[in-house]
Motif scaffolding. Structure first.
Motif, PDB file in Angstrom:
ATOM      1  N   THR A 132       0.834  -1.202   0.000  1.00 10.73           N
ATOM      2  CA  THR A 132       0.000   0.000   0.000  1.00 10.73           C
ATOM      3  C   THR A 132       0.874   1.258   0.000  1.00 10.73           C
TER       4      THR A 132
ATOM      5  N   TYR B 258       2.368   1.632  -3.420  1.00 13.01           N
ATOM      6  CA  TYR B 258       1.340   2.099  -4.367  1.00 13.01           C
ATOM      7  C   TYR B 258       1.164   3.613  -4.258  1.00 13.01           C
TER       8      TYR B 258
ATOM      9  N   LEU C  40      -9.989   0.466   0.573  1.00 11.79           N
ATOM     10  CA  LEU C  40      -9.654  -0.076  -0.755  1.00 11.79           C
ATOM     11  C   LEU C  40     -10.746   0.301  -1.752  1.00 11.79           C
TER      12      LEU C  40
ATOM     13  N   LEU D 108      -2.470  -6.717  -4.032  1.00 12.74           N
ATOM     14  CA  LEU D 108      -2.018  -5.406  -3.553  1.00 12.74           C
ATOM     15  C   LEU D 108      -0.622  -5.089  -4.096  1.00 12.74           C
TER      16      LEU D 108
ATOM     17  N   LEU E 155      -3.099  -1.534   6.266  1.00 16.73           N
ATOM     18  CA  LEU E 155      -3.562  -0.744   5.116  1.00 16.73           C
ATOM     19  C   LEU E 155      -3.543   0.747   5.446  1.00 16.73           C
TER      20      LEU E 155
ATOM     21  N   LYS F 102      -0.875   3.409   3.884  1.00 15.47           N
ATOM     22  CA  LYS F 102      -1.393   4.507   3.057  1.00 15.47           C
ATOM     23  C   LYS F 102      -0.807   5.849   3.515  1.00 15.47           C
TER      24      LYS F 102
END
Lengths: 394, 61
Positions: free
Chosen positions: A18, A21, A57, A102, A293, A297
């Motif tokens: 995460t 990303y 998500l 993921l 998560l 993030k």
């Protein structure tokens, strides 16, 4: 793999992928390292998540879900039980597929994913860390430079600890956990069941999380000063002999479930720790995917803000990470850490009492929108002697 | 000396998180101990969920 990136993320679990990303989505180069041959392998997780935990998500794909949980059952030491209904309580995930997806999402956004690679030593020539030694399976070590490093390598948190981050776990506070995938059993696929009691699982609980109507993740987490090596597996075996004697044991896993340690374990200079590596976890239930998560993030976004030059002084990062993560989750982390302190003091008589009181309370009532505070008040009103535990919760 | 039963160990890394000396580390699919740093505090042995860690008295004496 290049020799220089904007950021290096060590560990491609839910937290690391995460973070990677977020950094890649902001347009920066990021290297995502995974020790194993692919993300999501091997399994060392009970795979349960609440709906809220995965709400951040953009989608929840069917292939990531093993079963949908609609009921929770609590079994006391004298085998009294209470089952509560909760619409859309959560899922038992297929973690190998979930983790893989993921990591793929990070890669699709531009991250370089390298498997069979361990981030080892960080070098810090100046005020900040400048490079990480990447150990490849061939035995070769390759230094990689970056502006920010994200430690997402799980409970062992080797990268953060080697760098000097003070997140050593205390033996008396962590859960020792063991789990089997048990096949060939008859089980209701929408109920998650918890067994509590000092004899059955001292300081913790046994979980039965259905993977289908014929299989489940059955595991135990225990804690305390008197535990000895191998106790988790011995107690799990004892549970299975009693409750699922015909079950066939498939894969086995074990682990340490850390407890939330407060502030101070999230950032050291330009290293941000996320997920289990940061001890970002619900200390009461041991649930960690939602925290992975969320911390991933916010750490990823903070890293991107630093790389872009939006933040120039590294110390200012704290307001973004762990600041934004704390805004989202700190109260919950603290509440569950306090509940755990009370829970550790319950006798088997207390557990039985609590199950009986909750059974009366939930008779014909749904558990939707029930707050934990409401339940605590009801328990104390019904059984005033439980008041003695309140000082641990407040 | 700390003895690791590699057959029993599931490489969960729990002991690594507990080791105050950073003597234990997980490499590729294998737990290893730096015996020069290990002080035999036994924390890891008492934690291990599967009982994969032990001590070898003969060598320690």
């Amino acid at each position: 793999m290049r020799s220089q990136y904007d950021a290096v993320v060590i560990g491609a679990g839910p937290a690391g992928s995460t973070a990677a990303y977020e950094i890649a989505s902001a347009g920066f180069s990021v290297l995502l390292l995974e020790k194993h041959s692919r993300p999501g392998f091997p399994l060392s997780c009970a795979e349960a998540v609440s709906i809220g935990a995965v709400a951040s998500l953009p989608e929840m794909r069917e292939e990531w879900i093993s079963t949908r949980i609609k009921r929770a059952c609590l079994v006391g030491p004298n085998q009294c039980r209470i089952t509560v209904n909760r619409k859309n309580a959560g899922y038992i995930l297929d973690r190998p597929r979930f983790d893989f997806a993921l990591a793929e999402r990070a890669r699709a956004a531009g991250a370089d994913l390298v498997c069979n690679a361990i981030g080892r030593d960080l070098t810090r020539p100046d005020r900040l860390f400048a490079s990480v030694d990447v150990l490849l399976e061939s035995g070769e070590t390759v230094p990689v430079e970056a502006k920010v490093f994200i430690a997402a390598d799980g409970v062992e948190s080797q990268i953060a600890r080697t760098a000097g981050m003070t997140n050593l776990c205390n033996r008396d506070e962590v859960f020792a956990a063991a789990q089997y995938r048990v096949e060939e059993i008859d089980i209701e696929s929408d109920v998650m069941t918890f067994y509590v009691g000092r004899k059955i699982a001292p300081g913790g609980y046994v979980w039965v999380f259905p993977k289908s109507d014929r299989s489940a993740n059955i595991g135990i987490g225990i804690t305390g000063k008197t535990l000895r090596g191998g106790d988790a597996v011995r107690m799990l075996n004892r549970f299975l002999r009693t409750w699922y004697p015909g079950g066939k044991i498939g894969s086995r896993s074990c682990g340490l479930v850390p407890t939330f340690q407060g502030t101070g374990t999230f950032r050291l200079h330009n290293i941000l720790a996320v997920g289990d590596a940061a001890r970002a976890i619900d200390s009461f239930s041991g649930a960690g995917i939602g925290h992975a998560l969320s911390s991933g993030k916010h750490a990823g976004r903070a890293a991107a803000a630093y790389i872009s030059g939006e933040i120039t002084d590294i110390g200012e990062l704290d307001s973004l990470y762990p600041g934004r993560y704390f805004d989202e989750r700190l109260e919950e982390l603290k509440l569950y850490a306090r509940l755990r302190r009370a829970y550790l003091r319950f006798t088997d008589g207390d557990f039985n009492d609590i199950v009986y009181i909750l059974r009366d309370y939930f008779d014909g009532r749904s558990a939707d929108n029930i707050h934990v505070g409401t339940l605590i008040v009801h328990l104390i009103k019904t059984r005033p002697r439980l008041l003695k535990f309140i000082r641990y919760v407040l | 000396m700390l003895v690791i039963n590699q057959e029993t160990c599931l490489e969960c890394g729990g002991c690594v998180a507990l080791c105050p000396e950073e003597a234990l580390f997980l490499s590729f699919n294998r737990l290893e101990c730096n015996q020069d740093v290990c002080t035999m505090c036994l924390i890891c042995i008492s934690f291990c969920p599967v009982g994969a860690l032990g001590e070898n008295h003969a060598v320690a004496i």
